[in-house]
Design a protein around this motif. Structure first.
Motif: not given
Ligand code: R1P
Length: 272
Positions: A214-219, A94-102, A19-24
């Motif tokens: 850092p994760e929150v800044i990128v989010a 990096f994983p936060v960027r990838v999560m957005k693409l997902l 499925g497509k995840p909407a929540i990380g």
């Protein structure tokens, strides 16, 4: 920011997902147990994902777990990357960027943190209402890709007010007493000195750790809504006369496991 690498990682993960995840979810030290609650889990070790760094810290398993949590499609990081591990800020985030693409639109970030606020006790859960970036750097330094986010992102609502309100309501319904406050992100890996903790308290910090910021800044850069939860694993230096240890951090997170699990599950189940 390497958009080609981001796309390659996302494509690989997507090929494994149903499925497509909407929540990380990013699960902090000792908090990875939440991923065990995910139904029909698809486990993807970081090692197998192109361009993903590896987890080197104990209490951080180093895998993605995707599936259904309380009826919602989620993707969880069972373990995160820290700046002190020697990773660059773009690798840490990096994983936060990838999560957005997902397809992730809401991110629940968790961590184990030291309590600076003297009203707190080890085992308390604290909703993060704001943060102080005390890391001396910023993950957005470098060329900016306007297609991903603005050059000068607004940080005044980096922690979604709507999600904070929702989480407070969930805590009330569970009759769970929770704290709320400001998280200070330090680089680590040393714990803070008593003098540093005193300084951070004067500056308005309530809890301190070596991640999350850092994760929150990128989010925020990408317009992902964030909810942050700190598990106060110990009181920061200078409050109690005892040395700090990662062992204690893990032990406390194990002690509050049940509260943490029911809180996060309720939040996810009833997300607006
Ligand atoms: C120190 O005990 C470790 O626990 C916290 C600190 O940041 C540090 O990595 O971990 P998380 O922030 O990843 O939960």
């Amino acid at each position: 920011m390497n958009s080609k690498a981001m796309k390659e990682s996302a494509q690989y993960i997507e090929s494994k997902l149903e499925g497509k995840p909407a929540i990380g979810l990013i699960l902090g030290s000792g908090l990875g147990v939440l991923a065990e609650e995910i139904e029909d889990p698809i486990v993807i070790p970081y090692k197998s994902v192109p361009h993903f760094p590896e987890s080197t810290v104990s209490g951080h398993k180093g895998q993605l777990v995707a599936g259904r949590l309380e009826g919602k499609q989620v993707i969880a990081m069972q373990g995160r990357f820290h700046f002190y591990e020697g990773y660059r800020m773009d690798q840490v985030t990096f994983p936060v960027r990838v999560m957005k693409l997902l397809g992730v639109e809401e991110l629940l970030v968790t961590n184990a943190a030291g309590g600076i606020n003297e009203q707190f006790e080890p085992g308390d859960l604290m909703l993060i209402e704001d943060h102080i970036n005390n890391m001396g750097t910023n993950p957005l330094i470098g060329p900016n890709d306007e297609e991903i986010g603005p050059r000068f992102p607004d940080m005044s609502q980096a922690y979604s007010r709507e999600l904070l309100k929702h989480a407070r309501k969930c805590a009330e319904e569970l009759d769970l007493s929770i704290q709320q406050g400001v998280y200070v992100g330090n680089t680590g890996p040393t714990y803070e000195t008593g003098a540093e903790v005193k300084m951070l308290r004067t500056l308005g910090g309530d809890a301190v750790g070596m991640s999350t910021v850092p994760e929150v800044i990128v989010a925020a850069h990408m317009g992902i809504k964030v909810l942050g939860i700190s598990c106060i694993s110990n009181m920061a230096a200078g409050i109690l006369d005892q040395p700090l240890s990662h062992q204690e951090v893990i032990e406390t997170t194990e002690r509050v496991r049940q509260d943490f699990l029911s809180f996060v599950k309720k939040i996810v189940k009833t997300l607006p």
